[in-house]
Write a protein that holds these residues in place. Structure first.
Motif, PDB file in Angstrom:
ATOM      1  N   PRO A   1      -0.720  -1.458   3.136  1.00  0.00           N
ATOM      2  CA  PRO A   1      -1.917  -0.592   3.109  1.00  0.00           C
ATOM      3  C   PRO A   1      -2.128   0.007   1.808  1.00  0.00           C
ATOM      4  O   PRO A   1      -2.109   1.284   1.544  1.00  0.00           O
ATOM      5  CB  PRO A   1      -1.391   0.710   4.056  1.00  0.00           C
ATOM      6  N   THR A   2      -2.644  -0.854   1.157  1.00  0.00           N
ATOM      7  CA  THR A   2      -3.365  -0.468  -0.294  1.00  0.00           C
ATOM      8  C   THR A   2      -4.767  -0.211  -0.271  1.00  0.00           C
ATOM      9  O   THR A   2      -5.244  -0.032  -1.343  1.00  0.00           O
ATOM     10  CB  THR A   2      -2.985  -1.574  -1.475  1.00  0.00           C
ATOM     11  N   GLY A   3      -5.601  -0.488   0.715  1.00  0.00           N
ATOM     12  CA  GLY A   3      -7.075  -0.203   0.701  1.00  0.00           C
ATOM     13  C   GLY A   3      -7.959  -1.431   0.226  1.00  0.00           C
ATOM     14  O   GLY A   3      -8.981  -1.155   0.240  1.00  0.00           O
ATOM     15  N   GLY A   4      -7.146  -2.446  -0.139  1.00  0.00           N
ATOM     16  CA  GLY A   4      -7.998  -3.606  -0.909  1.00  0.00           C
ATOM     17  C   GLY A   4      -8.927  -4.261   0.149  1.00  0.00           C
ATOM     18  O   GLY A   4     -10.056  -4.655  -0.599  1.00  0.00           O
TER      19      GLY A   4
ATOM     20  N   GLY B   1      -5.358   1.391  -7.269  1.00  0.00           N
ATOM     21  CA  GLY B   1      -4.010   1.701  -7.916  1.00  0.00           C
ATOM     22  C   GLY B   1      -3.154   2.692  -7.291  1.00  0.00           C
ATOM     23  O   GLY B   1      -2.129   2.770  -6.771  1.00  0.00           O
ATOM     24  N   ARG B   2      -4.187   3.758  -6.939  1.00  0.00           N
ATOM     25  CA  ARG B   2      -3.440   4.986  -6.328  1.00  0.00           C
ATOM     26  C   ARG B   2      -3.015   4.813  -4.831  1.00  0.00           C
ATOM     27  O   ARG B   2      -1.668   5.105  -4.383  1.00  0.00           O
ATOM     28  CB  ARG B   2      -4.359   6.121  -6.326  1.00  0.00           C
ATOM     29  N   ALA B   3      -3.689   3.938  -4.141  1.00  0.00           N
ATOM     30  CA  ALA B   3      -3.155   3.392  -2.895  1.00  0.00           C
ATOM     31  C   ALA B   3      -1.924   2.460  -2.792  1.00  0.00           C
ATOM     32  O   ALA B   3      -1.033   2.701  -2.076  1.00  0.00           O
ATOM     33  CB  ALA B   3      -4.520   2.634  -2.109  1.00  0.00           C
ATOM     34  N   LEU B   4      -1.867   1.827  -3.823  1.00  0.00           N
ATOM     35  CA  LEU B   4      -0.645   0.877  -4.002  1.00  0.00           C
ATOM     36  C   LEU B   4       0.541   1.742  -4.384  1.00  0.00           C
ATOM     37  O   LEU B   4       1.627   1.459  -3.624  1.00  0.00           O
ATOM     38  CB  LEU B   4      -0.803  -0.016  -5.097  1.00  0.00           C
TER      39      LEU B   4
ATOM     40  N   ALA C   1      -5.524   8.196 -14.520  1.00  0.00           N
ATOM     41  CA  ALA C   1      -6.518   7.616 -13.660  1.00  0.00           C
ATOM     42  C   ALA C   1      -5.836   6.690 -12.470  1.00  0.00           C
ATOM     43  O   ALA C   1      -6.449   6.852 -11.279  1.00  0.00           O
ATOM     44  CB  ALA C   1      -7.482   6.830 -14.564  1.00  0.00           C
ATOM     45  N   GLY C   2      -4.678   6.210 -12.859  1.00  0.00           N
ATOM     46  CA  GLY C   2      -3.988   5.188 -11.929  1.00  0.00           C
ATOM     47  C   GLY C   2      -4.614   3.774 -11.837  1.00  0.00           C
ATOM     48  O   GLY C   2      -4.828   3.503 -10.571  1.00  0.00           O
ATOM     49  N   HIS C   3      -5.304   3.258 -12.819  1.00  0.00           N
ATOM     50  CA  HIS C   3      -6.109   1.892 -12.396  1.00  0.00           C
ATOM     51  C   HIS C   3      -5.081   0.873 -11.784  1.00  0.00           C
ATOM     52  O   HIS C   3      -3.849   0.961 -12.275  1.00  0.00           O
ATOM     53  CB  HIS C   3      -6.754   1.554 -13.830  1.00  0.00           C
ATOM     54  N   LEU C   4      -5.676  -0.066 -11.019  1.00  0.00           N
ATOM     55  CA  LEU C   4      -4.869  -0.981 -10.277  1.00  0.00           C
ATOM     56  C   LEU C   4      -4.037  -1.777 -11.477  1.00  0.00           C
ATOM     57  O   LEU C   4      -2.833  -2.181 -10.861  1.00  0.00           O
ATOM     58  CB  LEU C   4      -5.790  -1.823  -9.715  1.00  0.00           C
ATOM     59  N   ALA C   5      -4.704  -2.303 -12.347  1.00  0.00           N
ATOM     60  CA  ALA C   5      -4.038  -3.454 -13.035  1.00  0.00           C
ATOM     61  C   ALA C   5      -2.823  -3.033 -14.062  1.00  0.00           C
ATOM     62  O   ALA C   5      -1.573  -3.489 -13.849  1.00  0.00           O
ATOM     63  CB  ALA C   5      -4.891  -3.934 -14.224  1.00  0.00           C
TER      64      ALA C   5
END
Length: 218
Positions: free
Chosen positions: A15-18, A93-96, A120-124
């Motif tokens: 459940p990462t919201g992607g 990123g935050r969901a991950l 910020a918590g960016h995905l990459a």
């Protein structure tokens, strides 16, 4: 990292919201820039090259030096000026990180660090640092990131009616060859050299909030 954990990280059930994001595909469809299966495959290829040039350098750098996460996150924020893409990157990123708490204390400690530092918590960069904490090699982290990009766009294509589920799986399989070409072409690229390669994709993503009706957040 065990193969089982790798399968979980790649699983659409994580459940990462992607799947709330189309990567600009929804805007492309509504604006007439993407039609049918052929259009979807071209869009996936463009999204992979964009991710390879802009995001993968941050994934690799964070996987190899997770202690640089704060600096890499700030650089990624500056390298993603489009408000819709920036917002989507931070949300995913935050969901991950939240989902990865189930994988043990290392992932939980990383989320705590991000929260305490106000990142910020960016995905990459989050993906790279998280995979490193879980014991994955840097190249595996990069491949997983590109797989998630392709999977997200293809899944959006199904929900937007461009292809059926079986066509989508065939397209995702063919995207693997594109991903390998992207990794080979962008190998050794530093975060300082990360840059978007598709101005049109940037414009489509930025148009998302202007759509009259929409299924996706981006």
């Amino acid at each position: 990292m065990t193969p089982w954990l790798a399968f979980q990280l790649a699983d659409s059930a994580l459940p990462t919201g992607g799947f709330a994001h189309s990567g600009g595909l929804e805007a492309a469809v509504q604006l007439g820039r993407c039609r049918g299966a052929a259009g979807l495959e071209r869009f996936v290829e463009e999204a992979l090259w964009q991710a390879g040039s802009l995001a993968v350098p941050f994934v690799l750098a964070a996987a190899r030096a997770p202690e640089r996460l704060a600096d890499l996150d700030a650089r990624c924020d500056a390298a993603t000026p489009g408000h819709v893409a920036n917002r989507a990157s931070r949300a995913q990123g935050r969901a991950l990180l939240r989902a990865a708490r189930a994988f043990g204390p290392a992932a939980g400690a990383l989320e705590d660090e991000v929260r305490r530092a106000g990142l910020a918590g960016h995905l990459a960069p989050i993906s790279g640092a998280l995979l490193a904490a879980l014991g994955a090699a840097a190249d595996h982290a990069a491949r997983l990131h590109l797989f998630v990009v392709a999977r997200g766009v293809v899944s959006a294509g199904v929900r937007l009616g461009l292809v059926g589920p079986l066509e989508a799986q065939a397209a995702l399989l063919r995207a693997g060859a594109v991903a390998e070409a992207v990794l080979a072409a962008t190998a050794g690229r530093a975060p300082e050299d990360a840059a978007a390669t598709s101005p049109l994709l940037d414009l489509l993503q930025s148009h998302q909030d202007r759509l009259y009706s929409r299924l996706f957040q981006s």
